[in-house]
Design a protein around this motif. Sequence first.
Motif, PDB file in Angstrom:
ATOM      1  N   LEU A 190       0.629  -1.671  -0.341  1.00  7.53           N
ATOM      2  CA  LEU A 190      -0.204  -0.192  -0.021  1.00  7.53           C
ATOM      3  C   LEU A 190       0.980   1.646  -0.029  1.00  7.53           C
ATOM      4  CD1 LEU A 190      -2.653  -1.028   2.985  1.00  7.53           C
ATOM      5  CD2 LEU A 190      -3.406  -1.054  -0.016  1.00  7.53           C
ATOM      6  N   GLU A 191       2.087   0.890   0.314  1.00  3.61           N
ATOM      7  CA  GLU A 191       2.588   2.312   1.018  1.00  3.61           C
ATOM      8  C   GLU A 191       3.559   2.523  -0.486  1.00  3.61           C
ATOM      9  OE1 GLU A 191       6.961   3.330   3.181  1.00  3.61           O
ATOM     10  OE2 GLU A 191       5.801   2.265   3.684  1.00  3.61           O
ATOM     11  N   HIS A 192       3.876   1.658  -1.307  1.00  2.72           N
ATOM     12  CA  HIS A 192       4.664   1.267  -2.714  1.00  2.72           C
ATOM     13  C   HIS A 192       3.602   1.765  -3.719  1.00  2.72           C
ATOM     14  CE1 HIS A 192       8.629  -0.242  -0.755  1.00  2.72           C
ATOM     15  NE2 HIS A 192       8.149   0.851   0.085  1.00  2.72           N
ATOM     16  N   GLY A 193       2.433   1.611  -3.853  1.00  2.08           N
ATOM     17  CA  GLY A 193       1.074   1.970  -4.709  1.00  2.08           C
ATOM     18  C   GLY A 193       1.597   0.744  -5.740  1.00  2.08           C
ATOM     19  N   ASN A 194       1.247  -0.640  -5.311  1.00  2.00           N
ATOM     20  CA  ASN A 194       1.842  -1.423  -5.528  1.00  2.00           C
ATOM     21  C   ASN A 194       0.691  -2.711  -5.340  1.00  2.00           C
ATOM     22  OD1 ASN A 194       3.937  -0.844  -6.670  1.00  2.00           O
ATOM     23  ND2 ASN A 194       5.634  -1.762  -5.511  1.00  2.00           N
ATOM     24  N   PRO A 195      -0.851  -2.370  -5.844  1.00  2.00           N
ATOM     25  CA  PRO A 195      -1.823  -3.382  -4.946  1.00  2.00           C
ATOM     26  C   PRO A 195      -1.469  -4.649  -5.863  1.00  2.00           C
ATOM     27  CG  PRO A 195      -2.025  -2.187  -7.415  1.00  2.00           C
ATOM     28  CD  PRO A 195      -1.007  -1.788  -6.481  1.00  2.00           C
ATOM     29  N   ALA A 196      -0.889  -5.183  -7.092  1.00  2.00           N
ATOM     30  CA  ALA A 196      -0.121  -6.789  -7.555  1.00  2.00           C
ATOM     31  C   ALA A 196       0.417  -7.418  -6.128  1.00  2.00           C
ATOM     32  CB  ALA A 196       0.485  -5.913  -8.585  1.00  2.00           C
ATOM     33  N   ASP A 197       1.277  -6.007  -5.784  1.00  2.00           N
ATOM     34  CA  ASP A 197       2.375  -7.166  -4.662  1.00  2.00           C
ATOM     35  C   ASP A 197       1.416  -7.106  -3.082  1.00  2.00           C
ATOM     36  OD1 ASP A 197       3.908  -7.344  -6.139  1.00  2.00           O
ATOM     37  OD2 ASP A 197       5.392  -5.442  -5.255  1.00  2.00           O
ATOM     38  N   PHE A 198       0.208  -6.834  -3.207  1.00  2.00           N
ATOM     39  CA  PHE A 198      -0.538  -7.041  -2.171  1.00  2.00           C
ATOM     40  C   PHE A 198      -0.962  -9.216  -0.809  1.00  2.00           C
ATOM     41  CE2 PHE A 198      -4.056  -7.633   1.187  1.00  2.00           C
ATOM     42  CZ  PHE A 198      -3.822  -6.089   1.806  1.00  2.00           C
ATOM     43  N   PRO A 199      -0.701  -9.399  -0.092  1.00  3.50           N
ATOM     44  CA  PRO A 199      -0.229 -10.549  -0.426  1.00  3.50           C
ATOM     45  C   PRO A 199      -1.493 -11.077   0.120  1.00  3.50           C
ATOM     46  CG  PRO A 199       0.672  -9.705   1.661  1.00  3.50           C
ATOM     47  CD  PRO A 199       0.186  -8.472   0.480  1.00  3.50           C
ATOM     48  N   THR A 200      -2.616 -11.382  -0.738  1.00  5.08           N
ATOM     49  CA  THR A 200      -3.825 -11.612  -0.184  1.00  5.08           C
ATOM     50  C   THR A 200      -4.077 -12.898   0.216  1.00  5.08           C
ATOM     51  OG1 THR A 200      -5.091  -9.967  -2.441  1.00  5.08           O
ATOM     52  CG2 THR A 200      -6.235 -11.754  -1.383  1.00  5.08           C
ATOM     53  N   GLY A 201      -3.019 -13.746  -0.444  1.00  5.37           N
ATOM     54  CA  GLY A 201      -3.946 -15.612  -0.439  1.00  5.37           C
ATOM     55  C   GLY A 201      -2.869 -15.849   1.196  1.00  5.37           C
ATOM     56  N   SER A 202      -1.640 -15.191   1.841  1.00 11.21           N
ATOM     57  CA  SER A 202      -1.159 -15.160   2.928  1.00 11.21           C
ATOM     58  C   SER A 202      -1.637 -14.544   3.997  1.00 11.21           C
ATOM     59  CB  SER A 202       0.107 -14.597   2.722  1.00 11.21           C
ATOM     60  OG  SER A 202       1.536 -15.117   2.152  1.00 11.21           O
ATOM     61  N   LEU A 203      -2.643 -13.350   3.579  1.00 11.84           N
ATOM     62  CA  LEU A 203      -3.438 -12.375   4.595  1.00 11.84           C
ATOM     63  C   LEU A 203      -4.656 -13.270   4.786  1.00 11.84           C
ATOM     64  CD1 LEU A 203      -3.968 -10.371   5.986  1.00 11.84           C
ATOM     65  CD2 LEU A 203      -5.247  -9.221   4.596  1.00 11.84           C
ATOM     66  N   ILE A 204      -5.044 -13.663   4.086  1.00  8.15           N
ATOM     67  CA  ILE A 204      -6.203 -14.982   3.986  1.00  8.15           C
ATOM     68  C   ILE A 204      -5.868 -16.088   5.037  1.00  8.15           C
ATOM     69  CG2 ILE A 204      -8.083 -16.485   3.268  1.00  8.15           C
ATOM     70  CD1 ILE A 204      -8.046 -15.013   0.968  1.00  8.15           C
ATOM     71  N   GLY A 205      -5.072 -16.311   4.585  1.00 14.66           N
ATOM     72  CA  GLY A 205      -3.856 -17.513   6.078  1.00 14.66           C
ATOM     73  C   GLY A 205      -3.878 -17.168   6.663  1.00 14.66           C
ATOM     74  N   ALA A 206      -3.362 -16.242   7.275  1.00  9.52           N
ATOM     75  CA  ALA A 206      -2.844 -15.432   8.357  1.00  9.52           C
ATOM     76  C   ALA A 206      -4.258 -15.681   9.421  1.00  9.52           C
ATOM     77  CB  ALA A 206      -1.973 -13.922   8.272  1.00  9.52           C
ATOM     78  N   ILE A 207      -5.735 -14.797   8.786  1.00 10.51           N
ATOM     79  CA  ILE A 207      -6.320 -14.622   9.460  1.00 10.51           C
ATOM     80  C   ILE A 207      -7.329 -16.195   9.470  1.00 10.51           C
ATOM     81  CG2 ILE A 207      -9.280 -14.169   8.806  1.00 10.51           C
ATOM     82  CD1 ILE A 207      -8.099 -11.599   6.929  1.00 10.51           C
ATOM     83  N   LEU A 208      -7.246 -17.197   8.608  1.00 14.43           N
ATOM     84  CA  LEU A 208      -7.603 -18.388   9.152  1.00 14.43           C
ATOM     85  C   LEU A 208      -6.665 -19.032  10.189  1.00 14.43           C
ATOM     86  CD1 LEU A 208      -8.658 -20.023   5.745  1.00 14.43           C
ATOM     87  CD2 LEU A 208     -10.244 -18.564   7.514  1.00 14.43           C
ATOM     88  N   SER A 209      -5.794 -18.397  10.916  1.00 11.92           N
ATOM     89  CA  SER A 209      -5.078 -19.285  11.071  1.00 11.92           C
ATOM     90  C   SER A 209      -5.125 -18.854  13.090  1.00 11.92           C
ATOM     91  CB  SER A 209      -2.986 -20.068  11.014  1.00 11.92           C
ATOM     92  OG  SER A 209      -2.722 -17.603  11.859  1.00 11.92           O
ATOM     93  N   ILE A 210      -5.410 -17.378  12.765  1.00 17.84           N
ATOM     94  CA  ILE A 210      -6.400 -16.808  14.844  1.00 17.84           C
ATOM     95  C   ILE A 210      -6.631 -18.091  15.435  1.00 17.84           C
ATOM     96  CG2 ILE A 210      -7.253 -15.121  15.163  1.00 17.84           C
ATOM     97  CD1 ILE A 210      -6.062 -13.114  13.555  1.00 17.84           C
ATOM     98  N   PRO A 211      -7.617 -18.613  14.857  1.00 20.30           N
ATOM     99  CA  PRO A 211      -8.103 -19.312  15.743  1.00 20.30           C
ATOM    100  C   PRO A 211      -7.764 -20.386  15.832  1.00 20.30           C
ATOM    101  CG  PRO A 211      -9.875 -19.095  14.029  1.00 20.30           C
ATOM    102  CD  PRO A 211      -8.396 -18.222  13.066  1.00 20.30           C
ATOM    103  N   VAL A 212      -7.320 -21.350  15.450  1.00 21.64           N
ATOM    104  CA  VAL A 212      -5.592 -22.756  15.663  1.00 21.64           C
ATOM    105  C   VAL A 212      -5.094 -21.698  16.779  1.00 21.64           C
ATOM    106  CG1 VAL A 212      -4.150 -23.717  15.069  1.00 21.64           C
ATOM    107  CG2 VAL A 212      -5.408 -23.434  13.601  1.00 21.64           C
ATOM    108  N   ALA A 213      -4.031 -20.534  16.555  1.00 24.51           N
ATOM    109  CA  ALA A 213      -3.438 -19.904  17.439  1.00 24.51           C
ATOM    110  C   ALA A 213      -4.201 -19.874  19.225  1.00 24.51           C
ATOM    111  CB  ALA A 213      -3.105 -18.094  16.913  1.00 24.51           C
TER     112      ALA A 213
END
Length: 300
Positions: A190-213
């Motif tokens: 977001l800072e560099h204005g590169n939406p193509a680099d946004f880690p969508t898949g990893s972000l979804i994975g991180a959110i799904l791992s929160i209940p596990v944590a």
Amino acid sequence: MGSLLWLALVLAIAGAVLNGLGALWQNTAVRGKQSGKLVSLAALLHLLRNRRWLMGQLAVVIGSALHFGALAFAPVTVIQPIGVLGIAVTTVASARRDRSGLSVGTWLSLMAIVLGVGGFTSLAASNAQVTRVSDETAVLIAMIVGLLLMVLGLIGSIGHGLVRCLAFAAGGGVVFGFASVVIRLAALSLEHGNPADFPTGSLIGAILSIPVAVWFIQQAHASGPPDLVVAALTLADPIVAIGIGYVVLGEGAKTPTIATLAEIVCFLIAAVGILMLPKTRRKPAAGAKANLRTAQYSES
């Protein structure tokens, strides 16, 4: 240091304080009902009616939000070690709760943690650099984290006592470290204005791992004291985040060898302080133990 870096440090310190207090409150609630046992789903649902546990969970959520907010303004290698200060907060608050006081060994351990984290943060702030990460690398990181969680979960399930506590707490730290890296990547895109680099898949994975944590950390609380839980969690957390930050994100690519060695020494000093801290705590008096048990059941 720039004003944004100062803001990041303040947010990270505030987050560490809240995470430390939240861990203590959660530990008190969980051990009141599930001491030494694996926490079942029914027990977790019961905790949702426990005011002390809810207060601890709220503190952890706010503390984590502040920590992740800090990652929007500073590299992972700068912010992540500050979370280790949470163990100092947990230890001091736990001693006050137990009315046991702090021994000389405890103070020395806390000093080692503060000096180690402070030195590491100062060095990392001066040398950290960031590079772009490909989608394939992000997926690889997620797979490694998933494998670590499976191994630690298995150890925790078949282990007992301190082994179970350390394994499950370390699993929670792995998730928190992974989430920190993902948040940092999202902030950079977001800072560099590169939406193509946004880690969508990893972000979804991180959110799904929160209940596990959350489940992992409650298991750890049921099997050990709060300072040991926070110690294992906060030691695994920066190891994962900083390891990924240095090796994968390239934050240490331009760090001089001497600075890298100094950072390792500082981190080892903090790690020794963390490992020694639970051993130096004084035992609470019998009256304090009775008062603690009364408080645990009254909060149920």
